[in-house]
Design a protein around this motif. Sequence first.
Motif, PDB file in Angstrom:
ATOM      1  N   SER A 287       0.816  -1.188  -0.199  1.00 31.13           N
ATOM      2  CA  SER A 287      -0.035  -0.122  -0.066  1.00 31.13           C
ATOM      3  C   SER A 287       0.862   1.264   0.028  1.00 31.13           C
ATOM      4  CB  SER A 287      -0.981   0.113   1.102  1.00 31.13           C
ATOM      5  OG  SER A 287      -1.824   1.274   1.244  1.00 31.13           O
ATOM      6  N   GLU A 288       1.880   1.317   0.808  1.00 32.03           N
ATOM      7  CA  GLU A 288       2.920   2.415   0.731  1.00 32.03           C
ATOM      8  C   GLU A 288       3.538   2.465  -0.625  1.00 32.03           C
ATOM      9  OE1 GLU A 288       3.397   4.732   3.266  1.00 32.03           O
ATOM     10  OE2 GLU A 288       1.804   3.884   4.045  1.00 32.03           O
ATOM     11  N   ARG A 289       3.875   1.302  -1.087  1.00 34.51           N
ATOM     12  CA  ARG A 289       4.560   1.683  -2.627  1.00 34.51           C
ATOM     13  C   ARG A 289       3.443   2.300  -3.411  1.00 34.51           C
ATOM     14  NH1 ARG A 289       6.314  -3.816  -1.710  1.00 34.51           N
ATOM     15  NH2 ARG A 289       4.628  -4.564  -3.195  1.00 34.51           N
ATOM     16  N   ARG A 290       2.433   1.590  -3.527  1.00 34.88           N
ATOM     17  CA  ARG A 290       1.315   2.470  -4.353  1.00 34.88           C
ATOM     18  C   ARG A 290       1.114   3.953  -4.065  1.00 34.88           C
ATOM     19  NH1 ARG A 290      -1.856  -1.986  -3.067  1.00 34.88           N
ATOM     20  NH2 ARG A 290      -3.692  -0.721  -2.036  1.00 34.88           N
ATOM     21  N   LYS A 291       1.249   4.133  -2.840  1.00 37.08           N
ATOM     22  CA  LYS A 291       1.015   5.537  -2.571  1.00 37.08           C
ATOM     23  C   LYS A 291       2.144   6.340  -2.760  1.00 37.08           C
ATOM     24  CE  LYS A 291       0.052   8.616   1.543  1.00 37.08           C
ATOM     25  NZ  LYS A 291       1.208   9.485   1.230  1.00 37.08           N
ATOM     26  N   ILE A 292       3.378   5.933  -2.763  1.00 31.72           N
ATOM     27  CA  ILE A 292       4.419   6.703  -3.181  1.00 31.72           C
ATOM     28  C   ILE A 292       4.390   6.692  -4.817  1.00 31.72           C
ATOM     29  CG2 ILE A 292       6.815   6.438  -3.498  1.00 31.72           C
ATOM     30  CD1 ILE A 292       6.874   5.003  -0.748  1.00 31.72           C
ATOM     31  N   ASN A 294       1.708   6.607  -6.562  1.00 32.62           N
ATOM     32  CA  ASN A 294       0.689   7.753  -7.065  1.00 32.62           C
ATOM     33  C   ASN A 294       1.260   9.196  -6.928  1.00 32.62           C
ATOM     34  OD1 ASN A 294      -1.113   5.564  -7.737  1.00 32.62           O
ATOM     35  ND2 ASN A 294      -2.046   5.555  -5.901  1.00 32.62           N
ATOM     36  N   ASP A 295       2.052   9.189  -5.495  1.00 32.85           N
ATOM     37  CA  ASP A 295       2.346  10.721  -5.393  1.00 32.85           C
ATOM     38  C   ASP A 295       3.392  10.961  -6.327  1.00 32.85           C
ATOM     39  OD1 ASP A 295       0.999  10.662  -2.931  1.00 32.85           O
ATOM     40  OD2 ASP A 295       2.478  10.376  -1.727  1.00 32.85           O
ATOM     41  N   GLY A 299       2.621  14.003  -8.555  1.00 28.81           N
ATOM     42  CA  GLY A 299       3.066  15.373  -7.931  1.00 28.81           C
ATOM     43  C   GLY A 299       4.298  15.556  -8.963  1.00 28.81           C
ATOM     44  N   LEU A 300       5.282  14.607  -8.836  1.00 28.47           N
ATOM     45  CA  LEU A 300       6.780  14.940  -9.553  1.00 28.47           C
ATOM     46  C   LEU A 300       6.261  14.881 -10.873  1.00 28.47           C
ATOM     47  CD1 LEU A 300       9.619  15.359  -9.567  1.00 28.47           C
ATOM     48  CD2 LEU A 300       9.916  13.072  -9.240  1.00 28.47           C
ATOM     49  N   GLY A 301       5.436  13.824 -11.283  1.00 32.81           N
ATOM     50  CA  GLY A 301       5.098  13.686 -12.776  1.00 32.81           C
ATOM     51  C   GLY A 301       4.586  14.990 -13.313  1.00 32.81           C
ATOM     52  N   GLN A 302       3.597  15.583 -12.567  1.00 33.14           N
ATOM     53  CA  GLN A 302       2.910  16.662 -13.098  1.00 33.14           C
ATOM     54  C   GLN A 302       3.971  17.986 -13.126  1.00 33.14           C
ATOM     55  OE1 GLN A 302      -0.083  16.832 -14.481  1.00 33.14           O
ATOM     56  NE2 GLN A 302      -0.380  14.736 -13.778  1.00 33.14           N
ATOM     57  N   ARG A 344       9.041   6.797 -14.323  1.00 39.09           N
ATOM     58  CA  ARG A 344       8.055   5.744 -14.706  1.00 39.09           C
ATOM     59  C   ARG A 344       8.651   4.382 -14.384  1.00 39.09           C
ATOM     60  NH1 ARG A 344       6.770   9.249 -19.171  1.00 39.09           N
ATOM     61  NH2 ARG A 344       8.630   8.388 -20.575  1.00 39.09           N
ATOM     62  N   ASN A 345       9.857   4.421 -14.518  1.00 38.88           N
ATOM     63  CA  ASN A 345      10.499   3.201 -14.155  1.00 38.88           C
ATOM     64  C   ASN A 345      10.445   2.938 -12.616  1.00 38.88           C
ATOM     65  OD1 ASN A 345      11.485   2.509 -16.892  1.00 38.88           O
ATOM     66  ND2 ASN A 345      13.476   3.746 -16.601  1.00 38.88           N
ATOM     67  N   ILE A 346      10.632   3.975 -11.966  1.00 36.60           N
ATOM     68  CA  ILE A 346      10.771   3.589 -10.397  1.00 36.60           C
ATOM     69  C   ILE A 346       9.201   3.400 -10.278  1.00 36.60           C
ATOM     70  CG2 ILE A 346      10.586   4.953  -8.324  1.00 36.60           C
ATOM     71  CD1 ILE A 346      12.845   6.645  -9.408  1.00 36.60           C
ATOM     72  N   ILE A 347       8.163   4.079 -10.666  1.00 33.66           N
ATOM     73  CA  ILE A 347       6.887   3.565 -10.392  1.00 33.66           C
ATOM     74  C   ILE A 347       6.338   2.316 -10.751  1.00 33.66           C
ATOM     75  CG2 ILE A 347       4.462   4.139 -11.248  1.00 33.66           C
ATOM     76  CD1 ILE A 347       5.425   7.207 -11.497  1.00 33.66           C
ATOM     77  N   ASN A 348       7.044   1.905 -12.041  1.00 35.56           N
ATOM     78  CA  ASN A 348       6.758   0.656 -12.385  1.00 35.56           C
ATOM     79  C   ASN A 348       7.343  -0.445 -11.279  1.00 35.56           C
ATOM     80  OD1 ASN A 348       5.249   1.166 -14.678  1.00 35.56           O
ATOM     81  ND2 ASN A 348       6.931   1.200 -16.028  1.00 35.56           N
TER      82      ASN A 348
END
Length: 485
Positions: A287-292, A294-295, A299-302, A344-348
């Motif tokens: 859940s924490e990974r998903r939250k990070i 998403n953030d 956040g940073l993505g935008q 994106r790689n980090i998110i993946n």
Amino acid sequence: MNVTSDYSAELEKAKEEIRNLRQEVSMVKSAYIELLNDERRKMLLLDDVPMGEIVLDADSQLVDVNKGFETFLGYSREEFLSMRFHDLLAEGIDMHEAIFPVFKRTGIAKNLTWKMKRKNGDVITVVLYGKAVYDADGNFVQARGIILNITDKVIADEALKRSEREKALILDVMSDCIIFYNVNMQVIWANRVASVLSGIPAEEIKGKFCYEICHKEKGFCKGCPVGRPQSSKIPLSGEVRAAGMVFFIQTHPVFDEFGKFTGLVQVISDITERKEMERQILELASSERRKIGNDLHDGLGQVLTGISFISTVLYQELKDKYPEAANTAEDIVENTKKAQTTMRNIINGLCPVSEDSAGLMSTLESMASAIEKLYGIKCRYKCLHPVYVDDYELSNHLYFIAREAVNNAVKHSRCSNIKLCLKMKSGFLRLEVSDDGIGLKPDLITSGQGLRIMKYRASIIGADIEVNSKADRGTSISVIIKLTP
């Protein structure tokens, strides 16, 4: 004249009969003396042997004893001859009074155990073997008994029983279930916890087969850590799920002093609560990974998207009037794109599986394509019919297991082909990763870090994992789990 002659003949005949009778009496007396001497010699022979011999008359009065019996109890021969047998007993006098008349009729007494008191007050335990002696008319004459002092044996047996009781008490208060099986996998002994876990009363659990205690169905579970040591004769441990609970089972073969296999000792720990806590911790981490993720995305993505847009506009405005400044703006655009790719790689990496029910299928397909591009190894994904998994955490764990299996194949198998197969049949989901390499080394199968991680993840989601590997014939790793509707 005739009368006198007849009288003389009769007299002579009577004298002859008297002589014969005297001779017979003499022979009987000699035989009796010889018998007494034999008995005396026998008793003398036993004097130096740690064995007592006694002779009792019809009233159970002691009429003879050997030195061994004197040694047992510490009385002199003269003191013994003034006693009856029950005078020597520390307990059981009433029993003797009841048994002795029966013994005089039956003639034999075997394995009678008595507590006898020594002259100094100590009590010893003896076992008696007796036989009655009868005269020619069948009348009881005396009783002869052989007595063995078994005090040391009794003390040792009592100490052993006390030790066993203490051990049983210790095992009973343990939180783990402990069961001792014979070679047929029937219970010889089990502690209190075994009765509680199985729901079988303690007095009924002896003789039950292992599967009657565990899953209540006939036969061993596939991959059960109980059954295999019966044939392999080596210790084994593993997890078993039954009745909605999770158990860690350790099984140890038992051998006698000659090395003969005599059974198995099984130690069962209820790890249901621990597994649930581990599952919750992993879910929290996920859940924490998903939250990070998403953030980062929101956040940073935008921010990066905004920088990329602004720098692109700036480049367009500067490229004609100020080429050098335009080049800087172009560098900003390129580096922003690299930052977006890295993000994106980090998110993946944080959230490899999408949260929709088809996420596992698409992620496995993407992984197969990436492996082929990255390592130049042919990697095929096969899923003939759609497999939808609504449980995100389950999808996540299955993905990580598949990724670890693929990494193992790439690192260790020297393969040229890898297959990823996902299918659903009769409510069971099966994920299989196979290769055509050289096979895994035995130490990697039993203690390799990658396989340990895979087995751990499988245990968290309640799945079974099968590893089949043969030299030069490749490796297959399968995860099977029943999906509840």
